[in-house]
Structure formats: C-alpha cells, structure tokens
Design an enzyme around this catalytic site. Structure first.
Site, mmCIF file in Angstrom:
data_model
loop_
_atom_site.group_PDB
_atom_site.id
_atom_site.type_symbol
_atom_site.label_atom_id
_atom_site.label_comp_id
_atom_site.label_asym_id
_atom_site.label_seq_id
_atom_site.Cartn_x
_atom_site.Cartn_y
_atom_site.Cartn_z
ATOM 1 N N ASP A 407 0.851 -1.186 0.000
ATOM 2 C CA ASP A 407 0.000 0.000 0.000
ATOM 3 C C ASP A 407 0.893 1.244 0.000
ATOM 4 O OD1 ASP A 407 -2.292 1.527 0.216
ATOM 5 O OD2 ASP A 407 -2.304 1.431 2.411
ATOM 6 N N GLU A 410 2.553 4.839 -4.049
ATOM 7 C CA GLU A 410 2.498 5.784 -5.195
ATOM 8 C C GLU A 410 3.829 6.477 -5.433
ATOM 9 O OE1 GLU A 410 0.150 5.412 -2.850
ATOM 10 O OE2 GLU A 410 -1.164 4.301 -4.178
ATOM 11 N N ASP A 485 -8.909 3.793 -1.942
ATOM 12 C CA ASP A 485 -9.817 4.268 -0.887
ATOM 13 C C ASP A 485 -11.109 4.865 -1.431
ATOM 14 O OD1 ASP A 485 -7.851 3.434 0.775
ATOM 15 O OD2 ASP A 485 -7.083 5.434 1.252
HETATM 16 C C1 GLC Z 1 -4.547 3.330 2.926
HETATM 17 C C2 GLC Z 1 -5.066 2.125 2.168
HETATM 18 C C3 GLC Z 1 -6.071 1.383 2.994
HETATM 19 C C4 GLC Z 1 -5.443 1.003 4.333
HETATM 20 C C5 GLC Z 1 -4.914 2.231 5.052
HETATM 21 C C6 GLC Z 1 -4.163 1.879 6.318
HETATM 22 O O1 GLC Z 1 -5.551 4.261 3.090
HETATM 23 O O2 GLC Z 1 -5.562 2.448 0.919
HETATM 24 O O3 GLC Z 1 -6.535 0.261 2.305
HETATM 25 O O4 GLC Z 1 -6.373 0.359 5.125
HETATM 26 O O5 GLC Z 1 -4.039 2.946 4.193
HETATM 27 O O6 GLC Z 1 -3.105 1.030 6.073
#
Ligand code: GLC
Length: 800
Positions: A407, A410, A485
C-alpha cells in the site's frame, strides 16, 4: 499544458522532410533533415512500435512495462516508396509515412480502410527547465470513434470528450471526476467502423491523453519528458487488442492459487489477536465462506515494516497456524516508508547499504507516512529489490503468512501538497539514473515486483500472492490490485463496477474494489448490493477504514447476512469457472471481465454501456446500483440469455426490465454454455471435490465451453499436470449432443459429472454415452433433468 491549438503553435517543433531511411532486420530508421529519427519496429504483423528522437541519438532502450516474453515475429514485411510516401506493409497493416513531414497513417491491409492517422503527428517542445523534450502526438479522430482503457479512471467507460492525466496518486475518497488516481496505464483503445486498435504510450513521465476534449476531432497524448515511444496495436477485434497489449506488457507469471479467488475479509485494522480469531470464528459459525484474513498496519510495532506488535500479537506464528488450521490464509500489509530509527534493523541495513532514495543534492528523501518520518527504498534499483525480497523470509517461511499487501506505494507522502516525492529525488531506474519525474509512475510497480520476488522465493513450492495499490503498465505480471480508498456510497458502487471493467480492458484483470466502501459506512442494503457485484470481480475482498463502524457480512441484520452468504456461496460454486477464466487470461491475455463493447463491438448500442458486463465467457451480470430497487432495466447483447434464477430466456439486442429484489441480482447465462460448479466450501480445499456439476444451457446450434483445473496451487501445471476439458455443445430440435475433448496429465479428484440440463425443449426419452445406449437406471436421470455420468465421457447424446 498541451500546446496543440493554433495559438499555441509557437514553441512547438516539427519534423521536417525525410531525407533517408535504412532497414535493420525488423526495424526501419527514417531520418529528417532536421535530425528527427523515427525508429519503426515491426514487433508483430499487427503490433508496430514508433519511437522518435529529435537529436538523431536515441536514449538507451529500456522499459519496465514491456516483458521479455512478448511475442515477436511477422509473416510478411515489405517496404515501398513513391514520390510522397514510404509504405510499410505487414500481413495485417499498411503504414504510410509521409516524406514531407513524417506523418503516419495506418490502414487495414485487407480492405484498405483507414484505422488511424496523424493530425500534426509527432512534435515537441524543448524542455529548458529539465532538458530533453516535452513530446507530443496528435491524431485525427475518425467518424463515430469511441475510446476506452486507461486503467482505473473512475469515469464513464467511453472516454470520448475527456482529458486524463497519468500520474500515480494517493487519492483518499476520490470521486467520479477525480483524476489522476492510483494507477498510470497509458494505454487506450480506439473503436470506429467496427474496428478497434490500441495505443500504448510507453513513457513513465507524467503524461496526458486528450480524447476530443480540447478539439472536437483530435486525439492527443503527450508527456513531460522522455521519448515519444508508442506501440500501435491492431485488432480489429477489441478483445484481440487487449490480448496483444497484455502480451506486450505481460500476462501474470503464474496462475493465482485458487484460494486467492475465494472471499477475503479485511479491515483497518483487526487487532489484537483475539479480535482476529473472533472474526475467523464468526465466519465458520455463520457458515460464510472465507479464505483470507488481512492484518492492516496495526499488527506492526509502531508501523515498522517486518515487525510485530508483541502486545497485540504475542505469537504470530502460532496465530497464523491456528488460522490456517481453520482454512484462513493470513495476508499482511507492507508499506514502502521505513521509519527513521537507528534501533530498527531494516532501517539500519537500508542506510548502511545505501538503499534509500536521495534528493538531488545528497540528503535522503525524508517524508512522513504512518510511522512518522521515513526514508524510502529505491525499488528501481535491482539490488534494492533483491534485498527487499529477502526481507520476507521470516514473514513467509517462518511465520507462514500467505500473501502481502503493498500500500501507499504511489509513493504516498503525508502533509505535503503534492502527496508524493518532490521531482528532484534521484532513482536508479535499473541503471538509467533519473529523477522522480521519470520514476514516479513505476515506483509502486517496482515495489510490488520486489515483494512478488520475495513471496515467490519463500512461498515456493506454493504460488505467491501480492496485492498492490499503485501500478504502471505491466504490473499485472506480478500482483493483484484493488481500486484504493473508495467511499460507501451508491455512486461508488457504480464506480467500482466501471473501474474493474476498465482495468480488465487495460490488461490488469486481477482486480477488485473495497466491498462496501473504504471510507464511511454502508447500510445493509448497499453492502448487500456491493457483495453481489463483488462476487463477480476477479479479486473479492471487503475492506473498510473501520472509522465508521464494522463492515463484516454479519454487521447488518440477519436478512443481509443471509443474502451475503448466498452470494459468496455462488462465488465458491463458480470457482472452477472463474479459475478457467484466469487460465485464459494468464495464457492468452483475454480479460476476465468484458465490458459489453468488448463482447460485441459490432453493436453500437454497446459502445456506451457501463453497467452490464460479461464475467468470464458466458455469464452476463449487471449490478443494482440504486437504493430501494426491485429490479432494473438493462441491455442484453445479441444472443439468447437464460435468467440464472429461473431459466427464463431473454432475447438479446435490446433493453429489458429484470426483477431483482434485494436477495437477487440480474445474472444471465449465454445459451449453449456449460458452466462448471464445485460444491459450496467454507474455504478452498475444505472438501475433496467428488463431483463437479455442469450446468448445461440448451441452445439450438453450437457453443464451446471449457473447464481448466490443476492442483490449484504449486507449479506442476507448468509441466503439463493440468486437466483441460473442451465441451462442444450441439443442440438440435430433438437432440442435444455434448462432446468432450480432454488434455493434460492432471487427474482430478472427482469421478463423475452431474449434468444439469436447462431449457430443454423436449422430454428426454433416450440417452447415449459414447455411442452406447444407457439404461436410465444406470445413469440416473433424475426428475430434475440431471444426469450423473463418468467424467471420462467423450460424447453424450440426449434424445427426445
Ligand atoms: C490506505 C489504504 C487502505 C489502508 C490504510 C491503512 O488508506 O488504501 O486500504 O487500510 O491505508 O493502512
């Protein structure tokens, strides 16, 4: 920023006339008087690469997107020359290059029809700030042309009239017009006069596409640096364009393990251990199938990757094992930011080995993410990827984690306006040292790749499972993905549907959304409707931020729980069907979801359809995306379609109303289809499969179906240990024939098929298996038109 209106002509530079050309094997070099060189490579008869330099010198040829396994070779290649043009001809395409100005036009070799032509064609502007060029291309849009593709854009499936940017961006609670978001897939498909072609602009700088937005009949694309370097991919079938693009940028290196196609449950975050176990138990108590549970950032010690919070998870190995005993695979999150902490070995090692990204003048790239201030590994350095892959040893080999979720890659940076690294950050880019301007869009991809390498190493002999948020073209080789998200709203249910379809037509089929929405909380109705859509997405996971309450199948009332269970059970029954679709995708690049335009581009009604899609080859699904609905109108592509719930037949080529109360959803089966089903299991492998159901939908005429199986994990299938069955259905007025051809060395655990006949127009009086008439008692024709026969049959005749 684009400079393609007449007023803005100033600053733009253009190729002058071509003064020479040479041919080296499959590549032509055309040189203009002002030192522009077009390198035109014939990759395949239908795939041509166009690459330009404005200085007569090309950069080193390097791409993260193009796979070394891409098909190469052509049947025919000729070049001719007349006063005005050079003409390159393959067995599929004619490509004309104008001598006066290097403009390109492409024609179908069979009927000489124009497919795509340059308007201004290639031009550029010198980039005084950064060096090099801002490279640009404009093409004329043909009459009635539509545009598709571009990865995860959350807008209408048809991109005509819009402009988009490719710049991988963390986009919490994005909306339907937010652009750009998480992925950069600079590939689009043009469709006009029933013919489709694709353009893949393989340039990792920030790039843009304009589909008749700035000028009504002009399509353009440009990038802030790098080369004008694009692949022209001819169909004329859109599904072939997608398959060829996927071949070029890579099919997944292996089939996903079957369990990864089961249902996954996630939340930010399940902790401590007792909570995780409570969730697990609830699934089994309520008999809701589930294969994977996720641990979000709170499992770590202060959000330090590769550590565990020992207060919440005193013995992770034991917990993972106990979950595994109940059929749950544990998937953990790993982010790129490494906390600055000299007492943290991953940080110390990264520092000692000089693996973290640095700013132009030497300082480390420091940025705030969950753990606070962090440094970030340069995943574009092969040595760093190797190191990173090694860090998974303990998690996977020792603790038994089965999947890793990447995650924030980017890369996301908090509290800065650009949400990411500044552009001066330096990257290795596999030895092509560059700034973040060039590396940004591939950073997440390279992280997922390094993670994949680790999982592959330490999961062996099992298959790896990775999921990533950020992606560039080609990322599908290594990992699955989700759409980031999103929000618990009806609008986002529609967006999820479009994004999954769009990703599939952009070469990346292993995709799903956060079911129910990540931000905010759905009500039971929205959650149920989202599950209904989610079971038809290649990746099927509920995830939510948890800020607004729970989001598990039992969070709402019992009625909703029952609906959710019912649909997840359908998913589990359809696993062999979905797995077969994955096999086609990993082998041939055929997308798992097909928007209607992909399914039947010849029918212009499909060109603007957003909601309906084909799941695999034979199932038409259409989610309900509004509250209080008792059904909806939907479009049926040509053909005849059986209602999944009651076998009623709908004739395609038109819109029709379909009833769908909350416990239902419009699902239709193509006539003639043979749909394989497994029994419901609480998790993959729970039961030994001792019979496979084949749902056979009568058709007057012919239809082909297939069933692919193997050990559902491991690599033996690559050595021929798979079982592939082709079914050939022939329906006549008084007879239904099913022929079976089998290949592969894998022996499936079951001995029989339960054939379930749907829509039979006659009463069965006789049945022959492999030319021998079978007494009814022997094969057991049940009252409900089911027949149980050996899986080895080669020909079944059902006779009136
Ligand atoms: C980001 C991710 C989400 C995750 C969060 C905490 O917002 O996109 O899926 O739960 O981070 O790690």
């Amino acid at each position: 920023m684009i400079l393609n209106t007449e007023l803005e002509y100033k600053g733009n530079l253009f190729p002058s006339n071509i003064i020479s050309y040479k041919k080296v094997v499959d590549t032509f070099y055309f040189t203009t008087k002002n030192n522009v060189v077009l390198q035109l490579t014939v990759q395949r008869d239908s795939v041509l690469r166009f690459r330009y330099t404005t200085t007569a010198i090309f950069e080193k040829d390097f791409s993260y997107a193009i796979t070394k396994y891409a098909s190469r070779g052509y049947n025919n290649l000729e070049i001719s020359e007349d006063k005005d043009y050079y003409t390159v001809i393959t067995s599929k395409l004619i490509c004309k290059i104008a001598k006066a100005d290097m403009r390109i036009s492409m024609y179908d070799v069979h009927d000489n029809s124009l497919i795509c032509e340059d308007e201004l064609g290639f031009h550029w502007e010198e980039s005084h700030e950064f060096g090099g060029d801002i490279v640009k291309m404009t093409k004329t849009s043909q009459n009635g042309e539509s545009y598709y593709g571009l990865g995860d854009k959350p807008v209408h499936i048809n991109l005509k009239g819009k402009r988009y940017e490719n710049w991988v961006t963390d986009s919490y609670a994005y909306g339907k017009d937010t652009d750009p978001i998480y992925k950069a897939i600079p590939f689009y498909i043009g469709l006009h006069h029933k013919k489709a072609y694709g353009i893949f602009f393989d340039n990792s700088f920030r790039s843009y596409f304009d589909f008749c937005h700035e000028r009504r009949n002009i399509t353009s694309f440009w990038a802030q640096g790098g080369e004008m370097n694009y692949y022209f991919i001819y169909g004329p079938q859109m599904s072939d364009v997608v398959a060829k693009y996927t071949d070029l940028t890579g099919k997944p290196h292996e089939l996903p393990a079957l369990w990864t196609l089961g249902y996954h449950q996630c939340k930010w975050s399940y902790y401590p251990e007792s909570k995780v176990k409570e969730v697990a138990k609830k699934f089994r108590d309520l008999k809701i199938p589930c294969d994977a549970l996720y641990l979000d950032i709170d499992y770590m010690e202060g959000f330090r990757c590769f550590t565990w919070n020992k207060e919440y998870f005193p013995n992770p190995k034991k917990m993972v094992k106990e979950l595994a005993d109940e059929g749950f695979k544990t998937v953990v999150i790993i982010d790129p930011g490494i906390k600055i902490d000299m007492n943290y070995d991953v940080f110390r090692e990264g520092l000692e080995k000089d693996y973290f990204c640095k700013r132009a003048d030497g300082p480390y790239m420091k940025g705030k993410v969950w753990p606070g201030e962090c440094y970030f590994p340069d995943f574009t350095n092969p040595e760093v990827r190797e190191w990173w892959s090694g860090l998974f040893k303990e998690l996977v080999e020792d603790i038994g984690v089965k999947g890793v979720w990447n995650d924030m890659n980017e890369p996301a940076v908090m509290d800065v306006p650009d949400k990411t690294f500044p552009s001066d950050v330096r990257h290795n880019y596999d030895g092509n040292f560059c700034s973040h301007r060039k590396a940004h869009n591939v950073y997440g991809m390279q992280m997922a790749r390094a993670t994949y390498q680790g999982l592959k190493k330490f999961s062996y002999p099992k298959r790896p499972f990775v999921i990533t948020r950020a992606a560039y073209s080609g990322t599908q080789r290594y990992t699955s993905t989700w759409t980031g998200d999103n929000v618990a709203s009806w609008e986002h249910l529609t967006i999820a549907n479009i994004q999954a379809q769009r990703m599939c037509m952009s070469g990346f089929s292993f995709v799903g959304s956060d079911i129910g929405g990540f931000a905010e909380q759905p009500n039971g109705e929205l959650y149920a409707r989202w599950i209904q859509l989610g079971i038809f997405h290649p990746f099927c996971r509920t995830h939510s931020s948890g800020d607004h309450g729970d989001q598990e199948p039992w969070t709402f009332d019992d009625n909703i729980t029952d609906i959710v269970r019912k649909f997840i059970e359908i998913r589990y029954q359809l696993l062999p069907y979905l797995y077969t679709a994955f096999w086609r995708y990993t082998n041939e690049g055929i997308p798992i979801l097909k928007s209607l335009v992909l399914f039947d581009q010849s029918d212009t009604h499909t060109h603007y359809r957003n909601d309906e899609f084909i799941f695999g080859e034979k199932i038409l699904a259409c989610p309900i995306t509004e509250p209080n609905a008792k059904g909806r109108r939907m479009f049926f592509p040509k053909g005849r379609w059986y209602n999944f719930w009651n076998d009623e037949v709908v004739k395609g080529g038109q819109e029709a109303w379909v009833d769908a109360d909350l416990d239902s959803m419009p699902i239709f089966i193509k006539e003639g289809a043979i749909i394989p089903k497994y029994p419901v299991q609480q998790y993959v492998g729970e039961k030994k499969i001792d019979q496979v159901t084949l749902d056979v939908y009568y058709k007057k005429g012919r239809e082909k179906s297939e069933l692919y199986e193997d050990a559902h994990d491991g690599y033996d299938y690559k050595k021929g240990r798979f079982s592939l069955r082709y079914f050939n259905l022939v329906g006549k007025k008084n007879e239904l024939i099913i022929q079976q051809h089998k290949s592969g060395k894998f022996i499936t655990s079951y001995k029989t098929f339960k054939i379930k006949l749907h829509g039979m127009p006659f009463k069965i009086s006789k049945i022959q298996v492999d030319n021998e008439e079978i007494a009814f008692e022997d094969i057991k024709v049940n009252g409900d038109n089911t027949i149980i026969i050996s899986k080895e049959f080669t020909e079944l005749h059902v006779i009136a």
